[in-house]
Design a protein around this motif. Structure first.
Motif, PDB file in Angstrom:
ATOM      1  N   THR A 199      48.717  61.733  11.549  1.00  0.00           N
ATOM      2  CA  THR A 199      50.177  61.606  11.671  1.00  0.00           C
ATOM      3  C   THR A 199      50.827  62.691  10.823  1.00  0.00           C
ATOM      4  O   THR A 199      50.525  62.830   9.627  1.00  0.00           O
ATOM      5  N   VAL A 200      51.711  63.477  11.415  1.00  0.00           N
ATOM      6  CA  VAL A 200      52.382  64.584  10.726  1.00  0.00           C
ATOM      7  C   VAL A 200      53.887  64.347  10.780  1.00  0.00           C
ATOM      8  O   VAL A 200      54.439  64.035  11.846  1.00  0.00           O
ATOM      9  N   ALA A 201      54.524  64.484   9.635  1.00  0.00           N
ATOM     10  CA  ALA A 201      55.986  64.319   9.538  1.00  0.00           C
ATOM     11  C   ALA A 201      56.570  65.546   8.863  1.00  0.00           C
ATOM     12  O   ALA A 201      56.008  66.065   7.893  1.00  0.00           O
ATOM     13  N   GLU A 252      61.067  64.805  12.118  1.00  0.00           N
ATOM     14  CA  GLU A 252      60.192  64.768  13.293  1.00  0.00           C
ATOM     15  C   GLU A 252      58.807  64.248  12.883  1.00  0.00           C
ATOM     16  O   GLU A 252      58.220  64.737  11.927  1.00  0.00           O
ATOM     17  N   VAL A 253      58.315  63.235  13.630  1.00  0.00           N
ATOM     18  CA  VAL A 253      56.989  62.663  13.343  1.00  0.00           C
ATOM     19  C   VAL A 253      56.209  62.606  14.658  1.00  0.00           C
ATOM     20  O   VAL A 253      56.748  62.160  15.676  1.00  0.00           O
ATOM     21  N   TYR A 254      54.951  63.050  14.642  1.00  0.00           N
ATOM     22  CA  TYR A 254      54.135  62.979  15.847  1.00  0.00           C
ATOM     23  C   TYR A 254      52.700  62.599  15.467  1.00  0.00           C
ATOM     24  O   TYR A 254      52.216  62.926  14.385  1.00  0.00           O
ATOM     25  N   ARG A 255      52.100  61.901  16.416  1.00  0.00           N
ATOM     26  CA  ARG A 255      50.711  61.455  16.269  1.00  0.00           C
ATOM     27  C   ARG A 255      50.143  61.141  17.657  1.00  0.00           C
ATOM     28  O   ARG A 255      50.890  60.923  18.617  1.00  0.00           O
ATOM     29  N   PRO A 256      48.815  61.090  17.815  1.00  0.00           N
ATOM     30  CA  PRO A 256      48.247  60.803  19.143  1.00  0.00           C
ATOM     31  C   PRO A 256      48.216  59.287  19.416  1.00  0.00           C
ATOM     32  O   PRO A 256      48.089  58.476  18.501  1.00  0.00           O
ATOM     33  N   VAL A 276      47.522  61.237  24.549  1.00  0.00           N
ATOM     34  CA  VAL A 276      48.855  61.838  24.670  1.00  0.00           C
ATOM     35  C   VAL A 276      49.469  61.879  23.263  1.00  0.00           C
ATOM     36  O   VAL A 276      48.988  61.241  22.318  1.00  0.00           O
ATOM     37  N   LEU A 277      50.557  62.665  23.139  1.00  0.00           N
ATOM     38  CA  LEU A 277      51.218  62.841  21.832  1.00  0.00           C
ATOM     39  C   LEU A 277      52.512  62.040  21.804  1.00  0.00           C
ATOM     40  O   LEU A 277      53.387  62.243  22.652  1.00  0.00           O
ATOM     41  N   ASP A 330      50.282  72.993  15.158  1.00  0.00           N
ATOM     42  CA  ASP A 330      50.209  71.716  14.441  1.00  0.00           C
ATOM     43  C   ASP A 330      49.998  70.560  15.418  1.00  0.00           C
ATOM     44  O   ASP A 330      49.197  69.643  15.155  1.00  0.00           O
ATOM     45  N   GLU A 331      50.740  70.575  16.530  1.00  0.00           N
ATOM     46  CA  GLU A 331      50.587  69.511  17.506  1.00  0.00           C
ATOM     47  C   GLU A 331      49.183  69.506  18.123  1.00  0.00           C
ATOM     48  O   GLU A 331      48.558  68.445  18.305  1.00  0.00           O
ATOM     49  N   LEU A 332      48.678  70.697  18.456  1.00  0.00           N
ATOM     50  CA  LEU A 332      47.334  70.777  19.020  1.00  0.00           C
ATOM     51  C   LEU A 332      46.277  70.305  18.021  1.00  0.00           C
ATOM     52  O   LEU A 332      45.295  69.659  18.389  1.00  0.00           O
ATOM     53  N   ALA A 333      46.496  70.616  16.738  1.00  0.00           N
ATOM     54  CA  ALA A 333      45.547  70.180  15.709  1.00  0.00           C
ATOM     55  C   ALA A 333      45.531  68.664  15.599  1.00  0.00           C
ATOM     56  O   ALA A 333      44.472  68.052  15.396  1.00  0.00           O
TER      57      ALA A 333
END
Length: 451
Positions: free
Chosen positions: A144-146, A167-171, A180-181, A134-137
């Motif tokens: 933005t993925v939560a 947890e939320v991550y985006r570039p 970077v992430l 998911d992070e690589l995608a």
């Protein structure tokens, strides 16, 4: 004798027209309403929790987007990708002052190879953990993925003491264009708070609507119950009238036969017998013999009619109780040529309710009728005993017996005695059992509680 088989078990009488108790019905409706309210409450809580989690995840994603664009990305330094101490310190100042708070408890910035370039937890900086699919995608296709964080992963070792987290991550990109992430961890408590708020709003409307519906239904239910009670009262009155009419008709038929046909036949019997005596006195024995036969036939007919009168309307059951009625019943069979042995308690049966007397008499009558008509018995026994408040009737014969299983599955045409006995016992809440087999006679046992 074979083992006894219970055909009807003792219990509450089958009374479909027993009075309806209003408060009992209302209590049942109220209990059902409470069950519905509880189910709605549980379902509403589950739904509100899912909705709250979805909203909290969306809010966390929105907040992270804002922080990434307005705070983190402007503060990124190209030197952070080389883990420069000054760049890390500058980012730490920005994160602690403008990102961390009551909601967000952890921040991480990842390189594309899984190295943690920055975290407010210094022990994580420089560690490398493979990024998931998911992070690589997200890095390949910015988004933005939560989601609810999986705290069992090695990189989340220092977040496990915080409870459940979102947890939320985006570039994000450095000034030089390096991708970077950016990742944040928010407290899950916001889900609980929002779930409670949603539940209170949901419960307030739903439960109030349900209670209002119950309140509106109560007058309708009360009216229906009142109508049902009136209908039951009318049926009971009609039933009493039908029973009284049937009883009166039986009395009328019995009285008509007794005072009319029976008396006329008795007079005819005396006349024919006198004629036979006169013919014999005149020496005309050839005429006297057939006249005597005619007189005997008339007397036998009178005995048959009197036995029939006892079957149609046993006056002794009402006048002298169960003992007298059973003696008359046994006597009528004895007059027909079937020897019957009657056993009663030495101290007597005692006082019984009219219903109990009728049940015992009807079962005894039907058992004796079956023994005479179908069993070909040479001896029939009737015994009545008392055990506390229970009355026990036993009717046995040495006749041909029958196959109980076959008779129960497919009764012979016109033979309804077994079904009648079971129905009588069932309606009275009594226990009825039978022990029989082909060639081994039959023994019936009725146990009824006197009420």
């Amino acid at each position: 004798m074979p083992d006894e088989v219970v055909l009807a078990r003792a219990g509450r009488r089958d009374d479909p027209d027993r009075p309806v108790r209003t408060w009992s019905v209302v209590a049942q409706v109220a209990a059902a309403g409470l069950v519905v309210v509880a189910l709605v409450a549980v379902a509403g809580l589950a739904v509100s929790r899912r909705l709250a989690e979805a909203e909290a995840v969306n809010d966390a994603a929105h907040v992270t987007d804002l922080l990434a664009v307005a705070v983190v990305q402007p503060a990124l330094d190209e030197r952070l990708t080389a883990r420069d101490a000054d760049a890390i310190a500058a980012m730490d100042t920005v994160v602690r002052e403008r990102v961390l708070g009551d909601a967000i408890v952890r921040v991480k910035i990842w390189a594309a190879d899984g190295t943690i370039l920055y975290s407010d937890e210094q022990r994580l900086v420089g560690n490398r953990y493979p990024l998931g699919d998911d992070e690589l995608a997200v890095l390949r296709t910015p988004a933005t993925v939560a989601e609810v964080s999986d705290l069992t992963k090695p990189e989340n070792a220092y977040e496990r003491g915080e409870g459940r987290l979102l947890e939320v991550y985006r570039p994000v990109w450095t000034p030089g264009g390096t991708e970077v992430l950016f990742e944040t961890y928010s407290r899950y408590g916001v889900v609980t708070e929002r779930s409670g708020a949603l539940w209170r709003g949901f419960a307030g409307v739903t439960l109030t609507s349900l209670l209002l519906l119950v309140v509106l239904l109560l007058p309708v239910l009360w009216a229906l119950l009142d109508r049902l009670r009136r209908g039951q009262g009318q049926r009971e009155r009609l039933l009493r009238r039908a029973v009284e009419a049937s009883d009166a008709e039986r009395r009328r038929i019995a009285a008509t036969l007794h005072d009319g046909v029976v008396q006329e036949l008795a007079a005819a019997s005396f006349g024919v017998a006198g004629t036979a005596d006169r013919l014999a006195a005149e020496g005309r024995e050839d005429l006297a013999a057939p006249v005597r036969v005619a007189a005997a036939t008339i007397r036998a007919g009178i005995q048959g009619l009197r036995s029939l009168l006892v079957d149609i309307y046993p006056p002794s059951l009402r006048q002298s109780g169960l003992e007298g009625a059973l003696r008359d019943l046994v006597g009528s069979l004895a007059r027909r040529g079937t020897p019957v042995r009657l056993e009663l308690p030495p101290e007597g049966i005692g006082e019984l309710s009219e219903r109990t007397e009728q049940v015992v008499y009807r079962v005894a009558q039907e058992c004796l009728r079956n023994a005479v008509a179908h069993a070909g018995a040479q001896l029939v026994g009737v015994a009545v005993t008392r055990r506390d408040s229970a009355v026990i009737l036993e009717v046995s014969d040495d006749g041909v017996g029958f196959d109980l299983a076959a008779q129960t599955a497919a009764p012979a045409q016109g033979h309804f005695g077994l079904r009648l006995l079971v129905d009588v016992a069932h309606e009275a809440g009594a226990e009825l059992s039978v022990a029989t087999a082909p060639g081994l006679g039959c023994r019936w046992r009725l146990t009824v509680e006197d009420a």
